[in-house]
Design an enzyme around this catalytic site. Structure first.
Site, PDB file in Angstrom:
ATOM      1  N   ARG A 143       1.002  -1.392   0.047  1.00  0.00           N
ATOM      2  CA  ARG A 143      -0.289  -0.133  -0.087  1.00  0.00           C
ATOM      3  C   ARG A 143       0.735   1.181  -0.512  1.00  0.00           C
ATOM      4  O   ARG A 143       0.454   1.995  -0.375  1.00  0.00           O
ATOM      5  CB  ARG A 143      -1.090   0.188   1.111  1.00  0.00           C
ATOM      6  N   TYR A 190     -13.789  17.711 -14.585  1.00  0.00           N
ATOM      7  CA  TYR A 190     -14.583  16.145 -14.730  1.00  0.00           C
ATOM      8  C   TYR A 190     -15.851  16.236 -13.957  1.00  0.00           C
ATOM      9  O   TYR A 190     -15.149  16.885 -12.536  1.00  0.00           O
ATOM     10  CB  TYR A 190     -13.532  14.665 -14.874  1.00  0.00           C
ATOM     11  N   ASP A 224      -4.636  18.867 -13.023  1.00  0.00           N
ATOM     12  CA  ASP A 224      -4.928  17.518 -14.103  1.00  0.00           C
ATOM     13  C   ASP A 224      -4.426  18.164 -15.213  1.00  0.00           C
ATOM     14  O   ASP A 224      -5.344  18.789 -16.268  1.00  0.00           O
ATOM     15  CB  ASP A 224      -6.403  17.790 -13.628  1.00  0.00           C
ATOM     16  N   LYS A 228      -6.228   7.130 -19.058  1.00  0.00           N
ATOM     17  CA  LYS A 228      -6.663   7.021 -20.448  1.00  0.00           C
ATOM     18  C   LYS A 228      -5.178   7.124 -21.669  1.00  0.00           C
ATOM     19  O   LYS A 228      -4.348   6.089 -21.314  1.00  0.00           O
ATOM     20  CB  LYS A 228      -7.012   9.362 -19.876  1.00  0.00           C
TER      21      LYS A 228
HETATM   22  O1  7XF Z   1     -10.718   7.263 -11.582  1.00  0.00           O
HETATM   23  P1  7XF Z   1     -10.071   7.665 -12.813  1.00  0.00           P
HETATM   24  O2  7XF Z   1      -8.832   7.264 -13.544  1.00  0.00           O
HETATM   25  O3  7XF Z   1     -11.373   7.509 -14.303  1.00  0.00           O
HETATM   26  O4  7XF Z   1      -9.899   9.203 -13.264  1.00  0.00           O
HETATM   27  C1  7XF Z   1     -10.688  10.131 -13.143  1.00  0.00           C
HETATM   28  C2  7XF Z   1     -10.259  12.102 -13.764  1.00  0.00           C
HETATM   29  C3  7XF Z   1      -9.992  12.885 -13.629  1.00  0.00           C
HETATM   30  N1  7XF Z   1      -9.386  13.978 -14.102  1.00  0.00           N
HETATM   31  C4  7XF Z   1      -9.985  13.511 -15.523  1.00  0.00           C
HETATM   32  C5  7XF Z   1      -9.422  14.854 -16.242  1.00  0.00           C
HETATM   33  C6  7XF Z   1     -10.543  12.997 -15.961  1.00  0.00           C
HETATM   34  O5  7XF Z   1     -10.948  12.734 -17.309  1.00  0.00           O
HETATM   35  C7  7XF Z   1     -11.128  11.873 -15.119  1.00  0.00           C
HETATM   36  C8  7XF Z   1     -11.711  10.559 -15.671  1.00  0.00           C
HETATM   37  N2  7XF Z   1     -12.442  10.861 -17.109  1.00  0.00           N
HETATM   38  C9  7XF Z   1     -13.589  10.168 -17.531  1.00  0.00           C
HETATM   39  C10 7XF Z   1     -13.990  10.491 -18.160  1.00  0.00           C
HETATM   40  O6  7XF Z   1     -14.200  12.054 -18.693  1.00  0.00           O
HETATM   41  O7  7XF Z   1     -14.445   9.682 -19.593  1.00  0.00           O
HETATM   42  C11 7XF Z   1     -14.098   8.896 -16.202  1.00  0.00           C
HETATM   43  C12 7XF Z   1     -15.306   8.146 -16.607  1.00  0.00           C
HETATM   44  S1  7XF Z   1     -17.089   8.521 -16.348  1.00  0.00           S
END
Ligand code: 7XF
Length: 403
Positions: A60, A113, A185, A210
């Protein structure tokens, strides 16, 4: 940046932080599937807990495969140290929960987001932490919003979903003057297109789910910052608060993805830029949101701040929500799915999907419409993507005309 500054981005993405000769010549880092680590003596174990001894304790808190990924991400973002997490939300909460207490304030950009917005607006309020949302495309708005209790400034650029671009250097300067930490971010850009730390930001977070992973087969996140802060995020945010440590297997998969990050990003950006121009010319389209288009409000800033304009496009169809939904149902190659940065071109509807955490009133106040459609432009042949998107737009238009 520490070490290897003479090497180029692709070389660091493939090699940094790992020497095969340390592991029997194995070209790829071993996947250390272990939860715990043996101590040779009791003193060694207790010394690791106090920090007097270097070494692993429990996965962890750290894992050798994750360590390679963390060093590599730090090298790519040009930061001192990195922390890999189980998801992007794990990275964000590790940072924010480590740094705030009841009574503190956060200043954030007005488009984020959906779950980042929900965390800041709905969840943290329950713990006495309040967020002020401002339009950060004008850095002056940040200066006005900062108060004596502000601990953090948080932004995404380009913003998910509507592609607004924030001037990182200008906001960083405001934060520096007020002694407030600035979190960016960098998920949409990756360090290949934009390196916020070199522009004055203090902390970079990622959803590695991503582009960094790049293949839609994992969830992961990351933080890069000064070593002192990363140590705190690890020992407080992850170890004692959210427990969002990355697994060794996912660390390996992100490392594998990073080897082709530059190649993939070049292709995502080239295809998206061409498609954005073609979309603008289609009669079904009301507006295309892409920082590479000359009529984007922050086009000049994007040109300066980003190496290329990224693989994400948002658009509004004539006929709004109904037309947008008809378009999405008419695609065949383009896949209806949330997430982004995968090899496959994905389409989704923010108001009812990724950003459904905003109420209709909040969406309106924060500046994105219910008709907005988001495309994550993939790595397929350009002509195949174009044909599918244009055919679906034609169909959506026919439907709008016949209704
Ligand atoms: O926890 P995750 O790995 O899904 O990341 C959260 C996250 C954090 N910052 C940005 C700019 C993000 O786009 C995301 C996740 N976004 C996806 C989207 O916009 O499609 C999540 C699908 S609901």
């Amino acid at each position: 940046m520490l070490g290897n500054e003479q090497q180029g981005f692709a070389t660091r993405a493939i090699h940094h932080g790992y020497d095969p000769l340390d592991y029997h010549g194995a070209l790829n880092p071993p996947v250390f599937l272990t939860s715990t680590y043996a101590f040779d003596t009791t003193d060694t174990g207790s010394g690791r807990f106090t920090g007097e001894e270097q070494g692993y304790i429990y996965s962890r808190v750290g894992n050798p495969t994750a360590s390679v990924l963390e060093a590599r991400l730090a090298a790519l973002e040009e930061g001192e140290a990195g922390l890999a997490t189980s998801s992007g939300m794990g990275a964000l909460t590790a940072v924010i929960w480590t740094l705030v207490k009841a009574g503190d304030e956060i200043v954030a950009d007005k488009t984020l987001y959906g779950c980042t917005f929900a965390l800041l607006h709905h969840q943290l309020e329950r713990f006495g932490v309040t967020t002020r949302f401002v339009d950060m495309t004008d850095a002056g708005n940040v200066a006005v919003a900062l108060g004596p209790e502000t601990r953090l400034v948080v932004t995404e650029t380009p913003s998910n979903p509507n592609m607004r671009v924030v001037d990182i250097a200008a906001v960083a300067e405001v934060c520096r003057r007020h002694d407030v930490l600035f979190v960016v971010d960098n998920t949409y850009c990756t360090p290949y297109l934009q390196r916020p730390l070199t522009l004055g930001a203090d902390i970079v977070v990622h959803s590695a789910t991503k582009y960094l992973g790049g293949h839609g087969d994992l969830l992961a996140g990351a933080v890069v910052s000064r070593r002192e802060l990363i140590n705190q995020f690890r020992s407080v945010g992850i170890k004692e608060m959210n427990g969002a440590c990355i697994s060794a297997l996912d660390s390996f998969l992100v490392l594998r993805g990073l080897k082709t990050l530059q190649l993939r990003m070049d292709r995502h950006c080239a295809t998206a830029e061409k498609l954005a121009h073609d979309l603008e010319a289609h009669p079904a389209i009301e507006r295309v949101f892409y920082p590479g288009l000359p009529d984007h409000p922050q086009h000049a800033l994007a040109k300066r701040q980003m190496k290329a304009f990224g693989g994400m496009i948002a658009m509004e169809l004539k006929g709004g929500l109904g037309a947008g939904r008809a378009f999405m149902d008419a695609t065949s190659l383009v896949t209806r799915a949330v997430s982004l940065g995968d090899a496959e071109t994905l389409v989704q509807h923010p108001a009812s999907m990724t950003h459904s955490t905003y109420s209709a009133e909040e969406r309106n106040r924060h500046g994105f419409t219910d008709g907005l459609i988001r495309l994550s432009v993939g790595l397929e042949d350009y002509e195949d993507i174009r044909r599918d998107v244009m055919t679906a737009l034609d169909r959506a238009r026919q439907q709008a005309v016949s209704n």
